[in-house]
Motif scaffolding. Sequence first.
Motif, mmCIF file in Angstrom:
data_model
loop_
_atom_site.group_PDB
_atom_site.id
_atom_site.type_symbol
_atom_site.label_atom_id
_atom_site.label_comp_id
_atom_site.label_asym_id
_atom_site.label_seq_id
_atom_site.Cartn_x
_atom_site.Cartn_y
_atom_site.Cartn_z
ATOM 1 N N ILE A 20 -14.913 57.846 55.697
ATOM 2 C CA ILE A 20 -13.714 57.548 55.018
ATOM 3 C C ILE A 20 -12.368 58.493 55.476
ATOM 4 N N ASN A 21 -12.910 59.756 55.674
ATOM 5 C CA ASN A 21 -11.940 60.804 56.008
ATOM 6 C C ASN A 21 -11.501 60.565 57.493
ATOM 7 N N VAL A 22 -12.529 60.224 58.473
ATOM 8 C CA VAL A 22 -11.791 59.873 59.608
ATOM 9 C C VAL A 22 -10.945 58.811 59.676
ATOM 10 N N PHE A 23 -11.324 57.790 58.925
ATOM 11 C CA PHE A 23 -10.373 56.329 58.831
ATOM 12 C C PHE A 23 -9.091 56.744 58.145
ATOM 13 N N CYS A 24 -9.010 57.576 57.292
ATOM 14 C CA CYS A 24 -7.594 58.097 56.556
ATOM 15 C C CYS A 24 -6.847 59.115 57.742
ATOM 16 N N GLU A 25 -7.716 59.848 58.230
ATOM 17 C CA GLU A 25 -6.848 60.622 59.631
ATOM 18 C C GLU A 25 -6.273 59.555 60.478
ATOM 19 N N GLY A 26 -7.122 58.623 60.945
ATOM 20 C CA GLY A 26 -6.174 57.690 61.709
ATOM 21 C C GLY A 26 -5.055 56.923 61.029
ATOM 22 N N ALA A 27 -5.082 56.385 59.922
ATOM 23 C CA ALA A 27 -4.530 55.595 59.162
ATOM 24 C C ALA A 27 -3.112 56.472 58.960
ATOM 25 N N LEU A 28 -3.193 57.736 58.507
ATOM 26 C CA LEU A 28 -2.117 58.543 58.328
ATOM 27 C C LEU A 28 -1.488 59.056 59.518
ATOM 28 N N SER A 29 -2.029 59.119 60.724
ATOM 29 C CA SER A 29 -1.355 59.560 62.117
ATOM 30 C C SER A 29 -0.565 58.318 62.538
ATOM 31 N N SER A 30 -0.749 57.001 61.907
ATOM 32 C CA SER A 30 0.315 55.866 62.111
ATOM 33 C C SER A 30 0.998 55.602 61.022
ATOM 34 N N GLY A 31 1.367 56.606 60.384
ATOM 35 C CA GLY A 31 2.473 56.520 59.255
ATOM 36 C C GLY A 31 2.064 55.858 57.956
#
Length: 176
Positions: A20-31
Amino acid sequence: MNILILNGSPRSKGSTKQMINVFCEGALSSGNKVDVVDVCGKNINGCTACEYCHTKGKGECIQKDDMQEVYKLLKDAEMLVIASPIYYHGISGQLKCVIDRFYSAAYPTKPPRLKKVAMILSSGAGNMYDGALFSFKGDFLDYLGLENMGVFTAHGAENGSASKLNELKAFGKSLR
């Protein structure tokens, strides 16, 4: 995009949470906007099948527990991510209670902005996903008519591996 993640793992530092944490990191980096609800730390009861939501409640559950937080987040969610370790071929019991309570959230229609769904699963062995996939297909793809954005699994030594974590981060980053 507003993304709601329902984390069904009781382990705050387990494999599911790591994914979940790495998915969030990626999703947040795309706005994207991401909300994570750790359902195992909430007081969410199972559905009592009282039918209040389908009669007098007009879609509102009679139970006033922590599920109210999920209902509020669902109203703005455009994508739902179901994340869970596998227990006896299915999602965790705590997460199952939350999904059962969608009964009122999907009445008389699904949340209006909700269009997409994905699933993140962690297990000890690779042949343990049948129950979770049955629920994913029946509850979210068929019944709610959500777009399948993918099922991401890790089992055994794949849990915590760089390749699996990179796959989830890239998936999150690809969302717009």
